[in-house]
Enzyme design. Structure first.
Site, PDB file in Angstrom:
ATOM      1  N   ASP A   1       1.960  14.695   2.008  1.00 27.68           N
ATOM      2  CA  ASP A   1       0.965  15.650   2.525  1.00 27.68           C
ATOM      3  C   ASP A   1       0.322  15.195   3.836  1.00 27.68           C
ATOM      4  O   ASP A   1      -0.124  16.026   4.632  1.00 27.68           O
ATOM      5  CB  ASP A   1      -0.144  15.862   1.476  1.00 27.68           C
TER       6      ASP A   1
ATOM      7  N   LYS B   1       1.843   2.242  -5.059  1.00 27.38           N
ATOM      8  CA  LYS B   1       2.484   1.767  -6.292  1.00 27.38           C
ATOM      9  C   LYS B   1       1.572   2.001  -7.494  1.00 27.38           C
ATOM     10  O   LYS B   1       2.030   2.351  -8.571  1.00 27.38           O
ATOM     11  CB  LYS B   1       2.785   0.256  -6.177  1.00 27.38           C
TER      12      LYS B   1
ATOM     13  N   ASP C   1       0.811  -1.229   0.000  1.00 28.37           N
ATOM     14  CA  ASP C   1       0.000   0.000   0.000  1.00 28.37           C
ATOM     15  C   ASP C   1       0.838   1.270   0.000  1.00 28.37           C
ATOM     16  O   ASP C   1       0.441   2.300   0.556  1.00 28.37           O
ATOM     17  CB  ASP C   1      -0.964   0.011   1.211  1.00 28.37           C
TER      18      ASP C   1
ATOM     19  N   GLY D   1      -4.596  -4.390  -3.722  1.00 27.77           N
ATOM     20  CA  GLY D   1      -5.618  -3.383  -3.978  1.00 27.77           C
ATOM     21  C   GLY D   1      -4.917  -2.072  -4.281  1.00 27.77           C
ATOM     22  O   GLY D   1      -4.201  -1.549  -3.434  1.00 27.77           O
ATOM     23  N   HIS D   2      -5.064  -1.591  -5.505  1.00 31.81           N
ATOM     24  CA  HIS D   2      -4.354  -0.383  -5.927  1.00 31.81           C
ATOM     25  C   HIS D   2      -5.381   0.676  -6.305  1.00 31.81           C
ATOM     26  O   HIS D   2      -6.235   0.433  -7.151  1.00 31.81           O
ATOM     27  CB  HIS D   2      -3.447  -0.683  -7.121  1.00 31.81           C
TER      28      HIS D   2
ATOM     29  N   THR E   1      -5.569 -11.775   3.659  1.00 31.25           N
ATOM     30  CA  THR E   1      -6.714 -11.124   3.018  1.00 31.25           C
ATOM     31  C   THR E   1      -7.835 -12.119   2.705  1.00 31.25           C
ATOM     32  O   THR E   1      -8.861 -11.723   2.149  1.00 31.25           O
ATOM     33  CB  THR E   1      -6.266 -10.445   1.698  1.00 31.25           C
TER      34      THR E   1
ATOM     35  N   ARG F   1      -9.912  -3.166   6.379  1.00 28.27           N
ATOM     36  CA  ARG F   1      -9.364  -3.144   7.749  1.00 28.27           C
ATOM     37  C   ARG F   1      -8.581  -1.848   7.981  1.00 28.27           C
ATOM     38  O   ARG F   1      -7.891  -1.374   7.068  1.00 28.27           O
ATOM     39  CB  ARG F   1      -8.382  -4.312   7.945  1.00 28.27           C
ATOM     40  N   PRO F   2      -8.643  -1.284   9.222  1.00 23.77           N
ATOM     41  CA  PRO F   2      -7.793  -0.123   9.495  1.00 23.77           C
ATOM     42  C   PRO F   2      -6.330  -0.547   9.389  1.00 23.77           C
ATOM     43  O   PRO F   2      -5.963  -1.609   9.880  1.00 23.77           O
ATOM     44  CB  PRO F   2      -8.136   0.271  10.930  1.00 23.77           C
TER      45      PRO F   2
ATOM     46  N   GLN G   1       1.978  -5.891  -3.373  1.00 19.79           N
ATOM     47  CA  GLN G   1       2.460  -6.000  -1.986  1.00 19.79           C
ATOM     48  C   GLN G   1       3.747  -5.164  -1.812  1.00 19.79           C
ATOM     49  O   GLN G   1       3.980  -4.268  -2.591  1.00 19.79           O
ATOM     50  CB  GLN G   1       2.710  -7.459  -1.576  1.00 19.79           C
TER      51      GLN G   1
HETATM   52  P1  GDP Z   1      -0.786   0.365  -3.557  1.00 17.26           P
HETATM   53  O1  GDP Z   1      -1.416  -0.908  -3.108  1.00 17.26           O
HETATM   54  O2  GDP Z   1       0.667   0.416  -3.293  1.00 17.26           O
HETATM   55  O3  GDP Z   1      -1.106   0.724  -4.979  1.00 17.26           O
HETATM   56  O4  GDP Z   1      -1.418   1.504  -2.632  1.00 17.26           O
HETATM   57  P2  GDP Z   1      -2.982   1.686  -2.262  1.00 17.26           P
HETATM   58  O5  GDP Z   1      -3.684   2.187  -3.463  1.00 17.26           O
HETATM   59  O6  GDP Z   1      -3.512   0.468  -1.610  1.00 17.26           O
HETATM   60  O7  GDP Z   1      -2.875   2.782  -1.116  1.00 17.26           O
HETATM   61  C1  GDP Z   1      -2.434   4.069  -1.374  1.00 17.26           C
HETATM   62  C2  GDP Z   1      -3.586   5.055  -1.065  1.00 17.26           C
HETATM   63  O8  GDP Z   1      -3.064   6.355  -0.967  1.00 17.26           O
HETATM   64  C3  GDP Z   1      -4.638   5.119  -2.153  1.00 17.26           C
HETATM   65  O9  GDP Z   1      -5.885   5.326  -1.565  1.00 17.26           O
HETATM   66  C4  GDP Z   1      -4.230   6.325  -2.978  1.00 17.26           C
HETATM   67  O10 GDP Z   1      -5.329   6.954  -3.646  1.00 17.26           O
HETATM   68  C5  GDP Z   1      -3.680   7.228  -1.912  1.00 17.26           C
HETATM   69  N1  GDP Z   1      -2.602   8.128  -2.332  1.00 17.26           N
HETATM   70  C6  GDP Z   1      -1.632   7.936  -3.257  1.00 17.26           C
HETATM   71  N2  GDP Z   1      -0.727   8.937  -3.242  1.00 17.26           N
HETATM   72  C7  GDP Z   1      -1.149   9.794  -2.284  1.00 17.26           C
HETATM   73  C8  GDP Z   1      -0.618  11.015  -1.761  1.00 17.26           C
HETATM   74  O11 GDP Z   1       0.430  11.498  -2.151  1.00 17.26           O
HETATM   75  N3  GDP Z   1      -1.327  11.619  -0.753  1.00 17.26           N
HETATM   76  C9  GDP Z   1      -2.470  11.106  -0.260  1.00 17.26           C
HETATM   77  N4  GDP Z   1      -3.084  11.764   0.701  1.00 17.26           N
HETATM   78  N5  GDP Z   1      -2.995   9.949  -0.712  1.00 17.26           N
HETATM   79  C10 GDP Z   1      -2.337   9.295  -1.698  1.00 17.26           C
HETATM   80  P1  IMO Z   2      -0.916  -4.145  -2.234  1.00 19.43           P
HETATM   81  O1  IMO Z   2      -0.539  -4.660  -3.610  1.00 19.43           O
HETATM   82  C1  IMO Z   2      -0.904  -4.585   2.096  1.00 19.43           C
HETATM   83  C2  IMO Z   2      -0.790  -8.662   3.671  1.00 19.43           C
HETATM   84  C3  IMO Z   2      -2.027  -9.160   4.408  1.00 19.43           C
HETATM   85  C4  IMO Z   2      -1.387 -10.111   5.400  1.00 19.43           C
HETATM   86  C5  IMO Z   2      -0.243 -10.723   4.579  1.00 19.43           C
HETATM   87  C6  IMO Z   2      -0.584 -12.085   3.990  1.00 19.43           C
HETATM   88  O2  IMO Z   2      -2.228  -3.451  -2.201  1.00 19.43           O
HETATM   89  O3  IMO Z   2       0.208  -3.369  -1.650  1.00 19.43           O
HETATM   90  P2  IMO Z   2      -2.152 -12.817   1.949  1.00 19.43           P
HETATM   91  O4  IMO Z   2      -3.623 -12.625   1.724  1.00 19.43           O
HETATM   92  O5  IMO Z   2      -1.289 -12.232   0.893  1.00 19.43           O
HETATM   93  O6  IMO Z   2      -1.799 -14.257   2.231  1.00 19.43           O
HETATM   94  O7  IMO Z   2      -1.850 -12.029   3.341  1.00 19.43           O
HETATM   95  O8  IMO Z   2       0.035  -9.807   3.544  1.00 19.43           O
HETATM   96  N1  IMO Z   2      -1.058  -8.153   2.297  1.00 19.43           N
HETATM   97  C7  IMO Z   2      -1.036  -6.861   1.972  1.00 19.43           C
HETATM   98  N2  IMO Z   2      -0.878  -5.760   2.741  1.00 19.43           N
HETATM   99  N3  IMO Z   2      -1.024  -4.462   0.752  1.00 19.43           N
HETATM  100  C8  IMO Z   2      -1.158  -5.550  -0.041  1.00 19.43           C
HETATM  101  O9  IMO Z   2      -1.154  -5.477  -1.384  1.00 19.43           O
HETATM  102  C9  IMO Z   2      -1.204  -6.814   0.565  1.00 19.43           C
HETATM  103  N4  IMO Z   2      -1.342  -8.091   0.108  1.00 19.43           N
HETATM  104  C10 IMO Z   2      -1.238  -8.896   1.177  1.00 19.43           C
HETATM  105  O10 IMO Z   2      -2.717  -8.102   5.041  1.00 19.43           O
HETATM  106  O11 IMO Z   2      -0.796  -9.382   6.444  1.00 19.43           O
HETATM  107 MG    MG Z   3      -2.895  -1.578  -1.775  1.00 20.07          MG
END
Ligand code: GDP
Ligand code: IMO
Ligand code: MG
Length: 428
Positions: free
Chosen positions: A337, A16, A13, A40-41, A130, A307-308, A228
């Site tokens: 930010d 990416k 998260d 989840g992106h 997950t 989840r938080p 991940q």
């Molecule tokens: P990923 O799994 O690595 O692609 O990341 P996620 O999408 O799960 O989590 C990143 C979250 O941060 C998403 O809700 C984005 O919309 C948000 N996001 C990305 N860049 C920024 C930023 O620079 N500032 C803020 N406030 N949110 C961002």
């Molecule tokens: P993105 O691509 C954050 C975490 C799960 C758990 C561990 C194992 O959005 O960054 P799994 O279901 O893979 O067997 O769970 O890995 N996890 C992630 N945490 N971002 C993810 O993907 C994740 N994919 C798995 O919460 O701790």
């Molecule tokens: Mg993610």
């Protein structure tokens, strides 16, 4: 042109998806090579939010070829739902999405196995997966005998394969249920269901390995998208609190089937702080007001499970370890930010374990649990930076903070993100 990759250096998260979407402007092909629907992106373009899980974030740029390779654990109903959702929002998905016939398939028995095992509980802290069947699918892949790949769905032997696996899984799942009500799986129902998916996915079916080899020879511009984060890597992360694939840079070549020598530029994505979802040690976790402040400002709730996310300060020891592991060329520092209102910001610059300071990241979780973070405190900038588009326009304390991260990790910061939107980005 050498291969460029985007990988997370923390526990996932890191945003990416945003970076991949941004960089795709300069690429022709975007490749997802590991993980599955556990990812989840979120990508925001002009205020419109897109959530992607199995489909590469490059899909949002017209004309880009997206590839899901054999290293991915593919859950057909998930990818089909994602295709439908994108179609509904005007994104074309025809020949621009290829899925490898080598991809291992997530079946109902994988999801069921994960659920039953989680309900039984283990000894100690739970991994907190997950629940997308990822671990059981990769386990069957390593086992070989019980694995079914996408290409198998198109062969006459598929019903027999499912029958054999279901016979075995019903015995195992029945035993795991240990007297609780248990509904045995039906092979014929699963075959019918997956034949339906196979039909719908046929237009995307491809030998992506050969496709990528030809693309490399033709010098096409290829971007690899990690899911991940490196600390969740099966071999090099905080084992056993990891995912079941190689989510650090070491997994790119094996997951995509491309030569390691082709991968020249690996971009490491970090948040300006740390988060983690699920169980496992997290040395810089802040469980009080600071953690809650970051969670509120960064909307730190999981995209997949809601989840938080656990939040804390930037852990430069952990990120230095994963930057070295990945041979990272440059850094993208995201969500800067989110820290804007804090009067002071901490960076963990060393670990203290049993009274001794170290920069090395421990290989055993029990040692990681013992870690006392050694912090350096920097002044905050107390200024809204969401509208900043140039490095030079960032407040001086924000620049100092980025410089310090860059210094400890020994890598330049090339991209800074100051908001979720594609536009809210600073390129150096
Ligand atoms: P990923 O799994 O690595 O692609 O990341 P996620 O999408 O799960 O989590 C990143 C979250 O941060 C998403 O809700 C984005 O919309 C948000 N996001 C990305 N860049 C920024 C930023 O620079 N500032 C803020 N406030 N949110 C961002
Ligand atoms: P993105 O691509 C954050 C975490 C799960 C758990 C561990 C194992 O959005 O960054 P799994 O279901 O893979 O067997 O769970 O890995 N996890 C992630 N945490 N971002 C993810 O993907 C994740 N994919 C798995 O919460 O701790
Ligand atoms: Mg993610």
């Amino acid at each position: 042109m050498p291969g460029t990759c985007v990988i997370g250096l923390q526990w996932g998260d890191e945003a990416k998806g945003k970076i991949v979407d941004l960089l795709t402007e300069r690429f022709e092909i975007v490749v997802r090579y590991q993980g599955g629907a556990n990812a989840g992106h979120t990508v925001v373009i002009g205020g419109q939010k897109f959530k992607l899980s199995l489909i590469p974030s490059g899909i949002l740029r017209p004309g880009v070829q997206c590839v899901i390779t054999g290293g991915v654990a593919l859950h057909p109903p998930k990818v089909l739902a994602e295709i439908e959702e994108l179609r509904g929002r005007g994104i074309t998905l025809e020949k621009n999405l290829q899925i490898s016939d080598r991809a291992h398939i997530v079946f109902p028995w994988h999801i069921e196995e994960e659920r039953v095992l989680a309900e039984r509980g283990g000894n100690g802290e739970s991994i907190g997966t997950t629940m997308r069947g990822i671990g059981p699918c990769y386990r069957d892949k390593a086992d070989r005998n019980l694995a079914i790949r996408l290409g198998d769905l198109y062969r006459s032997t598929f019903p027999k394969q499912v029958e054999q696996v279901v016979e075995y899984k019903n015995v195992v799942l029945g035993a795991l249920a240990a007297g609780r009500p248990f509904q045995p799986l039906s092979a014929s129902k699963i075959v019918a269901e997956y034949n339906g998916y196979a039909k719908q996915l046929e237009r995307h079916l491809s030998d992506t390995t050969s496709y990528l080899h030809a693309a490399i020879e033709a010098d096409r511009k290829i971007l690899f998208e990690g899911a991940q984060g490196s600390l969740l890597d099966l071999d090099h992360g905080t084992f056993p609190f990891v995912t079941s694939s190689n989510s650090s840079a070491v997994g790119i070549a094996s997951g995509a089937g491309v030569p390691p020598s082709y991968l020249k530029k690996i971009i490491g994505v970090v948040k300006a702080y740390s988060t983690r979802v699920g169980g496992g040690p997290f040395p810089t976790e802040e469980t009080g007001d600071v953690g809650q402040h970051i969670r509120d400002r960064g909307h730190e709730y999981g995209t997949v499970t809601g989840r938080p996310r656990r939040c804390g300060w930037f852990d430069a020891v952990a990120a230095r370890y994963t930057a070295r592991l990945g041979g990272i060329a440059s850094l993208s520092v995201m969500l800067l930010d989110v820290l804007s209102e804090l009067p002071e910001i901490k960076i963990c610059k060393a670990y203290e374990i049993n009274g001794k300071q170290t920069l090395d990241f421990p290989s055993h979780v029990d040692d990681l649990r013992q870690v006392k973070p050694v912090y350096e405190t920097l002044p905050g900038w107390k200024q809204d930076i969401c509208g900043v588009r140039k490095m030079a326009d960032l407040p001086v304390n924000a620049r100092k903070y980025l410089d310090r991260i860059s210094e400890i990790l020994g890598r330049p910061v090339e991209i800074v993100s100051v908001g979720p939107d594609r536009e809210q980005t600073i390129l150096s």
